[in-house]
Design an enzyme around this catalytic site. Structure first.
Site, PDB file in Angstrom:
ATOM      1  N   ASP A 194     -25.690 -58.048   7.768  1.00  0.00           N
ATOM      2  CA  ASP A 194     -24.806 -58.033   8.939  1.00  0.00           C
ATOM      3  C   ASP A 194     -24.667 -56.609   9.489  1.00  0.00           C
ATOM      4  O   ASP A 194     -24.023 -56.395  10.519  1.00  0.00           O
ATOM      5  CB  ASP A 194     -23.446 -58.664   8.631  1.00  0.00           C
ATOM      6  CG  ASP A 194     -22.618 -57.844   7.654  1.00  0.00           C
ATOM      7  OD1 ASP A 194     -23.171 -56.930   7.017  1.00  0.00           O
ATOM      8  OD2 ASP A 194     -21.412 -58.127   7.520  1.00  0.00           O
ATOM      9  N   SER A 195     -25.326 -55.648   8.825  1.00  0.00           N
ATOM     10  CA  SER A 195     -25.423 -54.289   9.372  1.00  0.00           C
ATOM     11  C   SER A 195     -26.098 -54.329  10.747  1.00  0.00           C
ATOM     12  O   SER A 195     -26.017 -53.358  11.504  1.00  0.00           O
ATOM     13  CB  SER A 195     -26.215 -53.383   8.424  1.00  0.00           C
ATOM     14  OG  SER A 195     -27.438 -53.993   8.067  1.00  0.00           O
ATOM     15  N   ASP A 207     -27.265 -62.587   4.904  1.00  0.00           N
ATOM     16  CA  ASP A 207     -25.909 -62.056   4.676  1.00  0.00           C
ATOM     17  C   ASP A 207     -24.869 -63.000   5.280  1.00  0.00           C
ATOM     18  O   ASP A 207     -24.985 -63.401   6.444  1.00  0.00           O
ATOM     19  CB  ASP A 207     -25.820 -60.688   5.374  1.00  0.00           C
ATOM     20  CG  ASP A 207     -25.006 -59.697   4.588  1.00  0.00           C
ATOM     21  OD1 ASP A 207     -24.494 -60.042   3.509  1.00  0.00           O
ATOM     22  OD2 ASP A 207     -24.894 -58.538   5.056  1.00  0.00           O
ATOM     23  N   LYS A 233     -25.978 -63.534   0.518  1.00  0.00           N
ATOM     24  CA  LYS A 233     -25.178 -62.455  -0.085  1.00  0.00           C
ATOM     25  C   LYS A 233     -23.779 -62.513   0.519  1.00  0.00           C
ATOM     26  O   LYS A 233     -23.617 -62.800   1.703  1.00  0.00           O
ATOM     27  CB  LYS A 233     -25.819 -61.093   0.227  1.00  0.00           C
ATOM     28  CG  LYS A 233     -24.965 -59.898  -0.228  1.00  0.00           C
ATOM     29  CD  LYS A 233     -25.697 -58.589  -0.101  1.00  0.00           C
ATOM     30  CE  LYS A 233     -25.617 -57.943   1.267  1.00  0.00           C
ATOM     31  NZ  LYS A 233     -24.241 -57.678   1.745  1.00  0.00           N
ATOM     32  N   GLU A 247     -19.819 -60.377   0.415  1.00  0.00           N
ATOM     33  CA  GLU A 247     -19.067 -59.195  -0.011  1.00  0.00           C
ATOM     34  C   GLU A 247     -17.776 -59.616  -0.702  1.00  0.00           C
ATOM     35  O   GLU A 247     -17.065 -60.490  -0.205  1.00  0.00           O
ATOM     36  CB  GLU A 247     -18.724 -58.331   1.215  1.00  0.00           C
ATOM     37  CG  GLU A 247     -19.935 -57.763   1.908  1.00  0.00           C
ATOM     38  CD  GLU A 247     -19.561 -56.851   3.087  1.00  0.00           C
ATOM     39  OE1 GLU A 247     -18.378 -56.509   3.250  1.00  0.00           O
ATOM     40  OE2 GLU A 247     -20.487 -56.476   3.828  1.00  0.00           O
ATOM     41  N   GLU A 295     -22.316 -50.763  -3.562  1.00  0.00           N
ATOM     42  CA  GLU A 295     -22.366 -49.810  -2.446  1.00  0.00           C
ATOM     43  C   GLU A 295     -21.361 -48.673  -2.624  1.00  0.00           C
ATOM     44  O   GLU A 295     -20.164 -48.909  -2.844  1.00  0.00           O
ATOM     45  CB  GLU A 295     -22.109 -50.558  -1.115  1.00  0.00           C
ATOM     46  CG  GLU A 295     -22.174 -49.615   0.088  1.00  0.00           C
ATOM     47  CD  GLU A 295     -22.345 -50.320   1.424  1.00  0.00           C
ATOM     48  OE1 GLU A 295     -22.530 -51.542   1.461  1.00  0.00           O
ATOM     49  OE2 GLU A 295     -22.288 -49.600   2.450  1.00  0.00           O
TER      50      GLU A 295
HETATM   51  O1  KIV Z   1     -25.551 -55.600   5.847  1.00  0.00           O
HETATM   52  C1  KIV Z   1     -26.259 -54.860   5.145  1.00  0.00           C
HETATM   53  O2  KIV Z   1     -27.269 -54.303   5.589  1.00  0.00           O
HETATM   54  C2  KIV Z   1     -25.845 -54.658   3.770  1.00  0.00           C
HETATM   55  C3  KIV Z   1     -26.510 -53.556   3.008  1.00  0.00           C
HETATM   56  C4  KIV Z   1     -25.942 -52.261   3.417  1.00  0.00           C
HETATM   57  C5  KIV Z   1     -26.446 -53.767   1.538  1.00  0.00           C
HETATM   58  O3  KIV Z   1     -24.983 -55.334   3.291  1.00  0.00           O
END
Ligand code: KIV
Length: 267
Positions: free
Chosen positions: A47-48, A86, A115, A117, A184
């Site tokens: 989600d970056s 994500d 993934k 968080e 992280e």
């Molecule tokens: O969203 C992302 O790119 C991430 C990485 C920084 C691990 O969660």
């Protein structure tokens, strides 16, 4: 030439203690193709993308639909690398049902796992997604979706009590069935302890060299941004400069009638 076989979550787990896991983010077809041809083990559709692709200030405005589009584009590259989708902000916090349905959407779009968080407060969510047959990667330490509660994007685990909480989070997630955990922006020492303590691979970003693998954001690694990368990223190229210079050369050529040349058109 040996054929590379699709990398499963199981295969990544087996790499712990043997081979370092190489992960990079990618958000579209060409970036996923390039990462896969480079031989990475895993591609994270992170989600970056909110920041590096859409220029947003944080990751709070990423709907699941947007993640689905980008997972689809990455999956079209047909990568051997394991594709992690994500789970965006508010796609898994509201209920276990929402979490499982949204994880399913990312898998239907082409992700091999998802993934999310957060730490021990999400073990029920992790268990439910795993029960649905979807491997889950955890993400602890600095969890950017929760920067408001954390008090900003900051180094995590400097206080012994916070370091202890992060370690407990890692253990709880592994116990709940997470097949791997991103750590992280913690101290290298915290990441080392976690890596030694849990049976599944740890993937570091800004947390030192002792993890089982590393992940970097595509645009940070390539220097493909007008913004500065975070201090823990290593820039392997300056793509932003190359792109800007190529486009200004094109603009000059058009203005000076040097493009198109005879090889670019027919009479
Ligand atoms: O969203 C992302 O790119 C991430 C990485 C920084 C691990 O969660």
């Amino acid at each position: 030439m040996s054929e590379r076989k699709k990398i499963s979550a199981r295969k990544l787990v087996k790499m712990k203690g043997k081979d370092k896991i190489v992960m990079v983010t990618a958000y579209d077809y060409p970036s996923a193709r390039a990462a896969d041809e480079a031989g990475v083990d895993s591609i994270l559709v992170g989600d970056s993308l909110a920041m590096v692709v859409y220029g947003m200030e944080n990751t709070h405005n990423v709907p699941v639909e947007l993640m689905e589009y980008h997972v689809r584009a990455v999956a079209r590259a047909d990568p051997v690398a394991h594709v992690v989708g994500d789970m965006p902000f508010m796609s898994y916090e509201t209920s276990i049902r929402d979490a499982v349905l949204n994880a399913g959407r990312l898998v239907s779009a082409g992700a091999d796992s998802v993934k999310l968080e957060g730490g021990s407060e999400y073990t029920d969510v992790v268990k439910a997604i795993v029960r649905a047959g979807i491997p889950v990667m955890g993400h602890i330490g600095l969890t950017p979706q929760k920067y408001l509660a954390l008090g900003g994007y900051r180094k995590m685990g400097r206080k012994p009590s916070e370091a202890d909480d992060i370690l407990k989070d890692a253990e709880a997630l592994a116990e709940a069935g997470a097949y791997s955990i991103v750590i992280e922006y913690t101290s290298a020492e915290v990441a080392r302890k976690i890596t030694e303590r849990i049976p599944v691979p740890t993937i570091c970003i800004g947390s030192g060299p002792y993890c089982d693998g590393q992940v970097l954001v595509f645009h940070d690694l390539l220097g493909f941004s007008p913004r500065d990368p975070p201090p823990f990223a290593k820039k392997y190229a300056n793509i932003y400069g190359i792109v800007r210079d190529a486009i200004s050369q094109y603009a000059r050529d058009v203005r000076e009638s040097k493009f198109p040349g005879p090889e670019h058109y027919f009479d």
